[in-house]
Design a protein around this motif. Structure first.
Motif, PDB file in Angstrom:
ATOM      1  N   ALA A  55      -1.761  -8.311  -2.508  1.00  0.00           N
ATOM      2  CA  ALA A  55      -3.077  -7.892  -2.983  1.00  0.00           C
ATOM      3  C   ALA A  55      -3.795  -7.101  -1.911  1.00  0.00           C
ATOM      4  O   ALA A  55      -3.603  -7.329  -0.709  1.00  0.00           O
ATOM      5  N   HIS A  56      -4.671  -6.190  -2.342  1.00  0.00           N
ATOM      6  CA  HIS A  56      -5.352  -5.268  -1.423  1.00  0.00           C
ATOM      7  C   HIS A  56      -6.728  -4.942  -1.997  1.00  0.00           C
ATOM      8  O   HIS A  56      -6.843  -4.455  -3.121  1.00  0.00           O
ATOM      9  N   PHE A  57      -7.762  -5.235  -1.223  1.00  0.00           N
ATOM     10  CA  PHE A  57      -9.133  -4.881  -1.596  1.00  0.00           C
ATOM     11  C   PHE A  57      -9.798  -4.234  -0.394  1.00  0.00           C
ATOM     12  O   PHE A  57      -9.574  -4.649   0.746  1.00  0.00           O
ATOM     13  N   GLU A 100     -10.277  -3.792   4.894  1.00  0.00           N
ATOM     14  CA  GLU A 100      -9.326  -3.851   3.773  1.00  0.00           C
ATOM     15  C   GLU A 100      -8.231  -4.899   3.975  1.00  0.00           C
ATOM     16  O   GLU A 100      -7.133  -4.581   4.422  1.00  0.00           O
ATOM     17  N   SER A 146      -2.537  -2.238  -7.013  1.00  0.00           N
ATOM     18  CA  SER A 146      -3.556  -1.806  -6.060  1.00  0.00           C
ATOM     19  C   SER A 146      -3.766  -0.311  -6.226  1.00  0.00           C
ATOM     20  O   SER A 146      -2.812   0.472  -6.144  1.00  0.00           O
ATOM     21  N   ALA A 152     -10.457   0.429  -2.223  1.00  0.00           N
ATOM     22  CA  ALA A 152      -9.352   0.013  -3.087  1.00  0.00           C
ATOM     23  C   ALA A 152      -9.691  -1.262  -3.840  1.00  0.00           C
ATOM     24  O   ALA A 152     -10.509  -2.074  -3.391  1.00  0.00           O
ATOM     25  N   TYR A 153      -8.998  -1.429  -4.969  1.00  0.00           N
ATOM     26  CA  TYR A 153      -9.144  -2.632  -5.791  1.00  0.00           C
ATOM     27  C   TYR A 153      -7.787  -2.932  -6.413  1.00  0.00           C
ATOM     28  O   TYR A 153      -7.064  -2.014  -6.815  1.00  0.00           O
ATOM     29  N   THR A 154      -7.436  -4.201  -6.484  1.00  0.00           N
ATOM     30  CA  THR A 154      -6.185  -4.599  -7.137  1.00  0.00           C
ATOM     31  C   THR A 154      -6.495  -5.109  -8.541  1.00  0.00           C
ATOM     32  O   THR A 154      -7.226  -6.084  -8.707  1.00  0.00           O
ATOM     33  N   ASP A 174      -5.815   2.650  -4.510  1.00  0.00           N
ATOM     34  CA  ASP A 174      -6.553   3.054  -3.312  1.00  0.00           C
ATOM     35  C   ASP A 174      -6.934   4.519  -3.504  1.00  0.00           C
ATOM     36  O   ASP A 174      -6.076   5.361  -3.784  1.00  0.00           O
ATOM     37  N   VAL A 200       0.846  -1.200   0.000  1.00  0.00           N
ATOM     38  CA  VAL A 200       0.000   0.000   0.000  1.00  0.00           C
ATOM     39  C   VAL A 200       0.875   1.242   0.000  1.00  0.00           C
ATOM     40  O   VAL A 200       2.084   1.169   0.165  1.00  0.00           O
ATOM     41  N   MET A 259      -5.068  -7.009   3.349  1.00  0.00           N
ATOM     42  CA  MET A 259      -3.798  -6.865   2.625  1.00  0.00           C
ATOM     43  C   MET A 259      -3.069  -8.187   2.782  1.00  0.00           C
ATOM     44  O   MET A 259      -2.636  -8.539   3.889  1.00  0.00           O
TER      45      MET A 259
END
Length: 272
Positions: free
Chosen positions: A229-231, A201, A92, A107-109, A94, A76, A203
């Motif tokens: 990955a980060h959502f 979120e 990612s 956020a979306y990767t 954000d 991030v 991570m």
């Protein structure tokens, strides 16, 4: 102190969150090999302002841009730059928006072209863990219930769950109580009540859970250089249950993806 929101305030938050959602949807069509993250950042700032919002990250804690852009091993807080994205990257994105005195932040990767199968699987599991965590965000549960659910699911798949970075409460400020770790023990932590609003979120790293920071003071990377990955979604407790304020619908519309993953968390439809 946890700040409970009224029904009217939750609707104002939904407006801010949906500008973020639409910004990410616009960017979905622009994420491709050869495009720089700095270019995407400029598109996002213009889009946010055109839709009546203010970039929520720009200047926050002295961050220099409108988006956190974190490719590959960056977890991030990556700073947009002129380096072009390459085939096989993941990124990612954000984004934060301030409108009507309330923040949206999610956020979306994204995949850049064709990515490796093991990386694709990492993204799928991380996104699934987001909804597994959201399911636990309901009246009577506690912070640890969300963290435990995310941790167990992702670690059962062999991934590293980042400890030093967490989700958070959201409202008139970007970061409110409570902190929302992606790990924990059931029944521990602050209890959830009606009107709470948070950013959840996950991570998740392909390898170790350990991280390091670049000398720029912002960018966080995996310690072993493997992808992360980060959502992230914004969620309120409405009628005792989790209600999504954000959506990935606009991303899926841009990418031609059919999905029903959000349906159980909606008490009202997403605007076109």
């Amino acid at each position: 102190m946890i700040k409970i929101k009224s029904a009217e305030e939750i609707e104002l938050m939904r407006e801010s969150a949906l500008i973020v959602s639409k910004t990410l949807g616009m960017l979905a069509a622009e994420v491709k090999p050869g495009v720089s993250t700095l270019h995407l950042d400029g598109l996002a700032e213009a889009f946010i302002r055109d839709h009546g919002g203010v970039p929520g990250f720009l200047g926050l804690y002295d961050f220099p841009n409108s988006l956190c852009m974190s490719p590959n091993a960056q977890v991030v807080h990556g700073i947009p730059n002129k380096t072009p994205l390459q085939e096989g990257d993941i990124i990612s994105i954000d984004c934060g928006v301030l409108k009507n005195e309330f923040y949206g932040d999610h956020a979306y990767t994204f995949e850049v072209g064709e990515v490796a199968e093991e990386t694709k699987k990492l993204l799928e599991i991380t996104k699934e863990s987001l909804y597994i965590g959201i399911r636990e965000f309901k009246v009577g549960n506690r912070v640890g219930d969300v963290g435990y659910a995310i941790q167990k699911f992702t670690e059962d798949h062999g991934y590293g769950v980042v400890r030093e970075l967490v989700g958070h409460g959201l409202g008139r400020t970007m970061h409110e109580d409570p902190e929302m770790p992606n790990y924990g023990k059931r029944g521990r932590g602050k209890k959830f009540v009606e009107g709470m609003t948070v950013a959840i979120e996950p991570m998740t790293n392909l390898g170790t859970k350990n991280i390091k920071q670049l000398k720029d003071g912002w960018t966080i990377l995996t310690a072993d250089g493997k992808p992360s990955a980060h959502f992230e979604h914004n969620v309120a407790i409405v009628n005792g249950k989790p209600e999504l304020l954000s959506t990935f619908k606009y991303i899926y519309d841009a990418l031609g993806i059919e999905s029903t993953e959000e349906d159980e968390f909606r008490q009202q439809p997403v605007s076109p």
